[in-house]
Design an enzyme around this catalytic site. Structure first.
Site, PDB file in Angstrom:
ATOM      1  N   GLY A   1      12.883 -32.475   3.583  1.00  9.46           N
ATOM      2  CA  GLY A   1      11.996 -33.609   3.367  1.00  9.46           C
ATOM      3  C   GLY A   1      12.712 -34.773   2.726  1.00  9.46           C
TER       4      GLY A   1
ATOM      5  N   ARG B   1      -0.550  20.171  -6.648  1.00  6.61           N
ATOM      6  CA  ARG B   1      -1.999  20.262  -6.447  1.00  6.61           C
ATOM      7  C   ARG B   1      -2.285  21.643  -5.859  1.00  6.61           C
ATOM      8  NH1 ARG B   1      -1.260  14.521  -4.710  1.00  6.61           N
ATOM      9  NH2 ARG B   1      -2.761  13.217  -5.800  1.00  6.61           N
TER      10      ARG B   1
ATOM     11  N   ARG C   1      -1.134  21.885 -11.673  1.00  3.61           N
ATOM     12  CA  ARG C   1      -2.488  21.477 -12.030  1.00  3.61           C
ATOM     13  C   ARG C   1      -3.487  22.532 -11.568  1.00  3.61           C
ATOM     14  NH1 ARG C   1      -5.080  16.169  -9.489  1.00  3.61           N
ATOM     15  NH2 ARG C   1      -5.223  17.510  -7.658  1.00  3.61           N
TER      16      ARG C   1
ATOM     17  N   GLU D   1      -7.469  10.748 -16.633  1.00  5.38           N
ATOM     18  CA  GLU D   1      -7.934  10.068 -15.428  1.00  5.38           C
ATOM     19  C   GLU D   1      -9.396   9.664 -15.540  1.00  5.38           C
ATOM     20  OE1 GLU D   1      -7.430  12.681 -12.037  1.00  5.38           O
ATOM     21  OE2 GLU D   1      -7.848  14.455 -13.217  1.00  5.38           O
TER      22      GLU D   1
ATOM     23  N   THR E   1      -3.755   8.113 -12.087  1.00  3.86           N
ATOM     24  CA  THR E   1      -4.211   6.727 -11.929  1.00  3.86           C
ATOM     25  C   THR E   1      -5.032   6.506 -10.665  1.00  3.86           C
ATOM     26  OG1 THR E   1      -1.979   6.331 -11.148  1.00  3.86           O
ATOM     27  CG2 THR E   1      -2.519   5.548 -13.367  1.00  3.86           C
TER      28      THR E   1
ATOM     29  N   CYS F   1       1.094  10.686 -12.451  1.00  3.33           N
ATOM     30  CA  CYS F   1       1.234  11.398 -11.180  1.00  3.33           C
ATOM     31  C   CYS F   1       0.327  10.819 -10.111  1.00  3.33           C
ATOM     32  CB  CYS F   1       0.990  12.890 -11.358  1.00  3.33           C
ATOM     33  SG  CYS F   1      -0.673  13.267 -11.910  1.00  3.33           S
TER      34      CYS F   1
HETATM   35  C1  PEP Z   1      -5.070  11.077  -9.685  1.00  4.68           C
HETATM   36  O1  PEP Z   1      -6.282  11.033  -9.832  1.00  4.68           O
HETATM   37  O2  PEP Z   1      -4.340  10.095  -9.858  1.00  4.68           O
HETATM   38  C2  PEP Z   1      -4.437  12.326  -9.282  1.00  4.68           C
HETATM   39  C3  PEP Z   1      -3.123  12.443  -9.273  1.00  4.68           C
HETATM   40  O3  PEP Z   1      -5.243  13.297  -8.846  1.00  4.68           O
HETATM   41  P1  PEP Z   1      -5.858  13.348  -7.390  1.00  4.68           P
HETATM   42  O4  PEP Z   1      -5.245  12.220  -6.632  1.00  4.68           O
HETATM   43  O5  PEP Z   1      -5.495  14.674  -6.871  1.00  4.68           O
HETATM   44  O6  PEP Z   1      -7.297  13.163  -7.682  1.00  4.68           O
HETATM   45 MG    MG Z   2      -7.369  12.888  -9.883  1.00  2.00          MG
END
Ligand code: PEP
Ligand code: MG
Length: 916
Positions: A113, A594, A650, A784, A806, A871
């Site tokens: 420009g 899991r 878990r 959570e 999360t 996680c």
């Molecule tokens: C979460 O809630 O972040 C978690 C890791 O558990 P999931 O996704 O299995 O509910």
């Molecule tokens: Mg969860």
């Protein structure tokens, strides 16, 4: 009083730096990017055509004074011109040996420009004549002269380009020539006269023959262009300050077309595709810069210059090396050789592929040019991502596009290249992949949780609906399957088992190629290049450096007792094979297994269902006894794969109905049986239906699941804990170092832990005693649920570790159900700027993040060495990783495929926020 200095020769960059106080960014603001760079190269002893810069301050003063040069400025410009004459041995305006210059604008940031360039300033009727004689090449000189009139007219005085283009085409038509190369010296001379007439017509004045007048007017034109409409608009759009001003660079012209001892070229100091330490570029003898770019003549490989002009070549090699040492990075350079003399016209950091970027960074660190830390910082997590996914061969891509085989484009949801035969449902995709060994691309309008088996068996996934956060996209990324979603051109007909793509019918079993990196979809099979981490030794080296950075105690500022190393990277892995992959990608722990995923396996599901539907505690225990050996062997494999590293397992999390047939399905079966009279299994199905109905919840994700389920049905988790500890005992005896950590999901109040954890700890102690083994273990919880976050201090009195879930924490903090949000409104929210990003991909720091920060701080008030991880899916997202570093997490845990990316991101966070 010393006069204000407005003009700096390129060899005066030190003075300029002194004048602004030493900071290089300030020099760039003062001399503009181009001027600073030319000065910097000159200072480094690189041959740059002599010249000078009129500062941005002069520009601002000029504009401020109502378009008047500030006092002394023009005088200084004339003095600088004298210096340039000295340096070049030529004289501005002297027909016997004329100096020609170019004038170029250059602000702190490169800015389209503004006025760009006027070449060949200094030519007029006399100097042109003289130069033609001196060079013995009138054609060349008059071509240069007409260019000056044209550029000066259009760039300095705003004469429209067409005003020059029309007479030019008319001239060529009259002569019957097509290309400029056919024009002679006389032709160019005549065109120059025509251009001068055009100039007169449009401006009412003659083209200025006085070289100093040319210089003055082009200096003013650059200054004024700072406030030109396009420049102002650009700054507004790019958020660049209007107070910077632009500098003017006056640079001696050098010509690569002065004969066969002259030439011009462009080169990279290393190969931008592979990173190999070897010049990469082209040149042409007796040519101008444009000729190389325009491809009129075939260019030569830069290495051949050694044969043509050996001295210049050797000097060029030395300069390239010098430039790399000076800028400490691969450079992209432009050069001209005028009569055997080499001149560097430009150098800048070269663009490169991800592969080349990694090799160059590692090599430069090995060569001692940069530190390991800098090497790590030079690579982005996205580049690592690119390197780990199969890619289509680039030439094949281009060819396919040329042949019209690119049939659709969607959202690039999960990177990588996939080739396969299409199937339109999960069962068939799985069957074809597993039983027939086919490469499968699963194609659906969108996917749901019960499609996952098909998605995992597929090489790639394609959907016609959904966005970057749809179920398909999220699952694909989690498992590293290339995926394109929302390819709206595709109309899927599930009945006919075909899809219509803009009128082209693609049937089940046909081959397609899906590029998850770009979002493109192609018909047919395309060749791919598959990288593996083991083979990418440079990347491995870089990631090891990243790990070393994170492992250094003290890299992180932290309160007493908190981790002072950087983040560790762990992985989410459910099966031993995932864990092995995670280890090979560099994970040093499992942050989430899991366990319920194992319940879905074919031979186990009926036992699980029996366990759920048991009427008595004995029946339930019997079913659980059958499940125990399965779980034990699963865990045993995990411990073995993770020898010496922590494994977080878990306990069961989802609502039980997920393991049972759906109510709708059963109802349909029962009704069909009644209607058709095929009633052998009617009673059994009716009972099952009743059970399922009795377990119905209106909002199961917020109902009986997680620790709540464990409290109402403790037998399941008791079995799981026994399986964990028996497996750990077994592996300990086999010489494996086990570090089990038992994780309780969905805790909302410490009372839940008070209730369940001691029972489980008793089982752990029992097993250790029975087996006569001893190893360290932990019991902890996921954070959570918002209530858990805000009562973290109490929770940490019982829990020995926290892991942020999360995914759920984001759902519950926002009050969004993820599936609904992603399907219905999240994209709009991001598009409308209501949310900056999808909070399910990148942590919402103000809300969810605040809860996380509170959890860490309060949790460590009760237990200063509380281990904290994450996680949820965010554990593999670079921005979220940086946030976890800042709040004091010990580790992040992500999908095995994202571990390398996370390792790099963790090191970036550590370096970015370290004191050192
Ligand atoms: C979460 O809630 O972040 C978690 C890791 O558990 P999931 O996704 O299995 O509910
Ligand atoms: Mg969860």
């Amino acid at each position: 009083m010393s006069e204000k200095k407005w003009v700096y020769l390129f060899n005066e960059v030190d003075k300029a730096q002194e004048a602004v106080g030493g900071d290089w960014e300030d020099v760039r603001a003062f001399l503009g990017g181009k001027g600073a760079n030319l000065g910097d190269m000159t200072r480094a002893g690189i041959p740059v055509p002599p010249g000078f810069t009129v500062t941005t301050e002069a520009c601002l003063a000029y504009l401020h004074e109502g378009n008047k040069f500030p006092e002394d400025m023009w005088k200084q410009e004339l003095e600088a011109m004298k210096e340039v004459e000295q340096l070049t041995g030529k004289k501005f305006g002297d027909p016997s040996n004329p100096l020609l210059v170019s004038s170029r604008s250059g602000a702190k940031f490169s800015m389209p420009g503004m006025m760009d360039t006027v070449l060949n300033i200094g030519l007029n009727d006399e100097t042109a004549e003289g130069l033609a004689e001196k060079m013995g090449d009138a054609r060349f000189v008059y071509d240069a002269y007409r260019r000056l009139v044209e550029m000066f007219g259009s760039v300095v005085l705003d004469i429209p380009d067409e005003a020059f283009e029309h007479p030019m085409s008319a001239y060529k038509a009259k002569k019957g020539v097509k290309s400029d190369t056919e024009l002679t010296a006389e032709d160019w001379k005549s065109i120059t006269e025509t251009f001068k007439a055009v100039f007169r017509e449009h401006t009412g004045t003659d083209f200025p023959g006085d070289p100093y007048e040319q210089l003055k007017l082009s200096t003013e034109a650059v200054f004024k262009s700072w406030n030109g409409k396009r420049a102002v608009d650009y700054r507004n759009a790019a958020g660049i300050s209007h107070d910077l001003g632009t500098a003017v660079n006056i640079v001696t012209m050098v010509f690569g077309n002065m004969g066969w001892e002259s030439g011009t070229g462009v080169a990279f100091t290393r190969d931008p595709a592979t990173g190999e330490r070897k010049l990469y570029g082209d040149y042409l003898l007796n040519a101008q810069g444009e000729d190389v770019v325009a491809g009129i003549r075939n260019t030569e490989k830069i290495q051949n210059l050694e044969n043509d002009l050996p001295e210049a070549y050797q000097e060029f090699l030395d300069i390239c090396e010098k430039l790399e040492v000076h800028y400490r990075d691969m450079q992209d350079v432009e050069f001209t050789i005028e009569d055997g003399k080499l001149w560097m016209l430009q150098t800048r950091t070269g663009k490169r592929t991800a592969k080349s970027a990694v090799k160059i960074a590692v090599d430069m660190a090995d060569e001692g040019l940069i530190s390991n830390e800098e090497a790590v910082l030079r690579i982005s997590p996205d580049e690592v991502d690119t390197l780990l996914h199969p890619q289509f061969d680039i030439s094949a891509l281009n060819q396919a596009e040329d042949e019209g085989r690119k049939i659709a484009h969607g959202v690039n949801a999960s990177p990588g290249a996939a080739v396969g035969q299409i199937y339109f449902d999960a069962d068939k995709s799985e069957l074809k992949a597993k039983e027939d060994g086919q490469d499968v691309i699963m194609v659906r309008p969108f996917t749901k949780p019960d499609d996952v088996h098909g998605m995992l068996a597929a090489k790639g996934i394609l959907t016609s609906e959904g966005g970057a956060t749809s179920h398909a996209a999220v699952v694909a990324r989690q498992f590293g399957v290339p995926c394109v979603v929302g390819a709206a051109d595709i109309k899927i007909d599930l009945e006919k088992r075909q899809m219509d793509v803009n009128g082209k019918i693609v049937k089940e079993g046909d081959w397609i190629s899906v590029d998850g990196t770009t979002g493109d979809v192609f018909l047919g099979k395309m060749p791919t290049i598959a990288p593996s981490l083991e083979e990418q030794t440079d990347l491995l080296t870089l990631l090891n450096w990243a790990d070393e950075i994170c492992a250094a105690p003290g890299i992180r500022k932290a309160p007493e007792g908190w981790p002072t190393k950087g983040l560790e990277v762990w992985a989410n892995a459910d099966y031993p094979a995932d864990a092995r992959r995670a280890r090979s990608y560099g994970a040093i722990g499992i942050g989430l297994c899991r366990t319920e995923h194992m319940f879905f396996e074919q031979e186990r599901l009926p036992i699980v269902q029996r366990m759920i539907l048991a009427d008595t505690s004995e029946e339930r225990t019997a079913a659980l006894d059958e499940l125990l050996p399965y779980q034990r062997s699963d865990f045993s494999g995990l411990f073995e794969a993770m020898d010496g590293y922590p494994v977080i397992i878990r306990l069961i999390d989802p609502p039980l109905h997920e393991f049972l047939p759906s109510e709708e399905e059963l109802l349909e079966e029962v009704i069909t049986m009644r209607v058709t009279g095929k009633t052998e299994r009617l009673e059994e199905k009716e009972e099952l239906l009743e059970d399922v109905q009795s377990m119905h919840e209106s909002n199961p994700m917020m109902g009986l699941r997680g620790v709540r389920l464990s409290i109402s049905m403790p037998e399941i988790v008791e079995m799981q804990v026994r399986a964990i500890f028996e497996a750990a005992a077994e592996q300990t005896k086999a010489g494996i170092e086990v570090k089990p950590e038992v994780m309780i999901p969905l805790t909302g109040t410490v009372k839940e832990l008070d209730w369940i954890q001691p029972r489980l700890e008793r089982i752990a102690a029992d097993v250790m005693k029975e087996q006569d083994v001893n190893f360290d273990y932990k019991f902890g919880t996921m954070i959570e649920i918002p209530r858990a976050a805000v009562t973290a201090q109490e929770i940490a009195e019982v829990a020995e570790f926290f892991s942020f879930g999360t995914n759920d924490l984001t759902q519950m903090t926002f009050g969004y159900s993820r599936d609904d949000a992603e399907r219905n409104f999240l994209i709009t929210y991001v598009e409308e700027g209501i949310l900056p990003k999808n909070p399910f991909q990148t942590i919402d720091q103000d809300g969810v993040g605040r809860l996380m920060r509170i959890s860490v701080e309060d949790g460590r008030k009760s237990r200063v060495d509380l281990e904290v991880g994450i996680c949820g899916e965010h554990g593999g997202d670079p921005d979220s990783i940086e946030f976890c570093h800042l709040i004091g997490n010990n580790y992040v845990s992500c999908s095995p495929f994202r571990v390398p990316i996370a390792r790099l991101a963790a090191a970036h966070a550590a370096l970015k926020h370290s004191n050192n």
